[in-house]
Design a protein around this motif. Structure first.
Motif, PDB file in Angstrom:
ATOM      1  N   MET A   1     -42.349  17.328   5.166  1.00 28.77           N
ATOM      2  CA  MET A   1     -41.897  18.802   5.937  1.00 28.77           C
ATOM      3  C   MET A   1     -41.728  18.511   7.508  1.00 28.77           C
ATOM      4  N   GLU A   2     -40.969  19.006   8.123  1.00 31.00           N
ATOM      5  CA  GLU A   2     -40.623  18.909   9.514  1.00 31.00           C
ATOM      6  C   GLU A   2     -41.770  19.610  10.331  1.00 31.00           C
ATOM      7  N   CYS A   3     -42.121  19.136  11.327  1.00 33.65           N
ATOM      8  CA  CYS A   3     -42.931  19.850  12.098  1.00 33.65           C
ATOM      9  C   CYS A   3     -42.000  21.311  12.775  1.00 33.65           C
ATOM     10  N   GLN A   4     -42.864  22.548  12.762  1.00 30.15           N
ATOM     11  CA  GLN A   4     -41.860  23.769  12.929  1.00 30.15           C
ATOM     12  C   GLN A   4     -41.635  23.911  14.593  1.00 30.15           C
ATOM     13  N   GLU A   5     -42.424  23.119  15.182  1.00 31.21           N
ATOM     14  CA  GLU A   5     -42.335  23.272  16.782  1.00 31.21           C
ATOM     15  C   GLU A   5     -41.136  22.492  17.697  1.00 31.21           C
ATOM     16  N   CYS A   6     -41.472  21.013  16.968  1.00 31.33           N
ATOM     17  CA  CYS A   6     -40.442  20.092  17.706  1.00 31.33           C
ATOM     18  C   CYS A   6     -39.065  19.690  16.677  1.00 31.33           C
TER      19      CYS A   6
END
Lengths: 354, 178
Positions: free
Chosen positions: B1-6
């Motif tokens: 899962m990707e970081c939702q911020e960066c």
């Protein structure tokens, strides 16, 4: 052997040899911590005392030889440039701690770089013995012989009940840290390793990333070592570590073959994409490089990528570290410049294989 | 899962935030968590060193038994060689010199037990030069185990040789003492 040669030779000669199980175990290491009985430990010792110890090592051991370990180079850390220090750290010949406490620190390195002695680190003496592949017993035997050789001239701090006395209570007893460096891509990809780590910890062993304490596993390379040094013999500690490493090797092999069976095309895609990135990119960060190198090495081990040497991972993992890049460029570089040079160095290295 | 911020690094921190009664799932990487204040760090993170020094702070001040004794100064243990005090040792978590081990000897068992899974005694290599008697003792110990095994397996002839070896070493040790 001059320091220059050390630096130019990015890969320690012993690394070029293939050891047992070297498709998974990159290297085995034994580290022994020892102290002089009469002197205070480096943390609080007076400068003169540490200086005396340093001079003693230079006088007694510079250009000496012991068995296969020829012509010891004596290197005072104070005389090194920041880049030179970094290079020695990246080659694991000295610790970051030794590089930082340069004032009276020194190191003694054999010509083949298989054995190094750190002088005035946290302890007065720290012996490091490396072997390629999975050869812990051999490394232990050689480390013991080397230890006996040093002891002919050094009065070690030793106590009947506590064993070898060290500055930190975590090292007392055997003073030994045995470790293996393992490439575990399949266990990491499938997430199995995370589930195994708690069990390994319960056996008094630690799993960590390649650059020691607190570092995350760069390029799926993990270091596994003993935590306990008191109450068990060196042989027993090594045996415990060995049995865990053997199991990890087995699990990794199984996970690899399962990966090939179940997701052959995805795996091949992943490996070739990484190969492509390494071969054609013009800017590459160290994390990405490490990830791609790990994939390519897996591809070589599985026979998917042919005609590329397996040593490429070990070699480029070290060569693409900031210290070596700057050594190669012969000047300090910004992060961006390093990423450009890293990419071109990797391309060149891969060209050599053709 | 990707970081939702960066949207670059993989998310390594997952938690549910409840704000003004609405639930929100948060998936971020460590870097962004630190930046956005999802996570607070003490000065420099909790190092192994902090952990160790915390481990050593086991000595609780004895309560109760203070009547009339409140002003009694307990003498601080100090190493005669390097002058390190026990309090200092507990604070920095490192010994100053080999003599510290003797000076603080009575208080070290709990420290070692914590760090080395309950062990307090060395069972490994002995220096060749310094060991002296220790080597002989260790040798006798391992010969005795061997002797026991041999007797159990009824290899009496061999056992007799081992027994004689033990006697010989013990004789030598006594000779050394004399």
């Amino acid at each position: 052997m001059t320091l220059q040669q050390f630096m130019n030779e990015a890969i320690s000669p012993w690394m070029r040899e293939d050891g047992p199980d070297s498709d998974i175990v990159l290297s085995s290491r034994i580290r022994l911590a020892r102290n002089f009985a009469e002197a205070s430990f480096p943390l609080i010792a007076k400068q003169e005392v540490l200086e005396e110890i340093k001079v003693f090592f230079q006088k007694e051991y510079e250009h000496q030889s012991f068995q296969d370990y020829q012509d010891f180079a004596f290197v005072p850390i104070r005389g090194l440039s920041p880049v030179e220090k970094r290079v020695l750290v990246e080659k694991h010949l000295i610790s970051p701690h030794l590089a930082k406490h340069a004032e009276s620190a020194a190191t003694l390195i054999s010509e083949n770089e298989q054995v190094s002695v750190m002088i005035n680190e946290e302890d007065h003496i720290r012996i490091q013995m490396y072997f390629p592949g999975f050869q812990l017993n051999k490394a232990l035997k050689k480390a013991f012989e080397f230890d006996d050789w040093l002891e002919e001239k050094v009065n070690y701090a030793f106590d009947e009940t506590r064993g070898y006395l060290t500055s930190c209570p975590t090292n007392v007893g055997t003073g030994m840290r045995a470790s293996v460096m393992m490439h575990l891509p399949a266990l990491a990809i499938t997430g199995q390793l995370n589930r195994m780590i708690p069990a390994i910890n319960q056996l008094g062993l630690v799993v960590r990333g390649i650059y020691g304490e607190g570092s995350e596993a760069v390029g799926n390379v993990f270091q596994i070592s003993n935590q306990i040094t008191l109450g068990k013999s060196e042989e027993d500690i090594v045996e415990d570590l060995q049995s865990v490493v053997k199991q990890l090797i087995e699990h990794e092999r199984k996970a690899r073959s399962r990966l090939v069976d179940q997701s052959g095309t995805q795996l091949e895609d992943r490996i070739y994409r990484s190969y492509g990135v390494l071969e054609y990119s013009r800017i590459i960060e160290s994390m990405e490089a490490a990830k791609c190198l790990s994939n390519v090495r897996l591809g070589i081990d599985l026979g998917i990528i042919k005609n590329v040497s397996r040593h490429i991972l070990n070699e480029l993992m070290i060569l693409t570290q900031p210290g070596f890049l700057q050594q190669y460029a012969k000047k300090t570089l910004t992060a961006n410049e390093r990423d450009v040079l890293r990419a071109s160095l990797i391309r060149e290295r891969l060209q050599l294989e053709k | 899962m990707e970081c939702q911020e960066c949207q670059e690094r993989p998310a390594t921190l997952h938690f549910t935030q409840v704000m003004n009664g609405t639930k929100k799932e948060v998936h971020v990487c460590e870097v962004c968590a630190k930046e956005k204040g999802y996570m607070t760090y003490p000065e420099e993170g909790y190092s192994l060193h902090n952990l160790l020094t915390d481990l050593f702070n086991f000595e609780s001040v004895p309560l109760g038994n203070t009547n009339g004794d409140t002003f009694r100064q307990t003498k601080e243990l100090q190493c005669p060689q390097c002058k390190m005090t026990f309090t200092e040792f507990k604070r920095i978590g490192k010994f100053g010199c080999a003599t510290c081990y003797h000076t603080f000897s009575d208080r070290l068992d709990p420290v070692f037990r914590r760090v080395h899974s309950g062990n307090t005694k060395h069972h490994g290599k002995i220096p060749t030069r310094k060991g002296g008697d220790l080597h002989a003792k260790k040798q006798v110990e391992s010969l005795k185990t061997e002797l026991k095994n041999l007797i159990e397996n009824e290899a009496f002839e061999k056992a007799a040789t081992v027994r004689d070896q033990i006697k010989e070493i013990e004789k030598q040790m006594r000779g050394d003492d004399a």
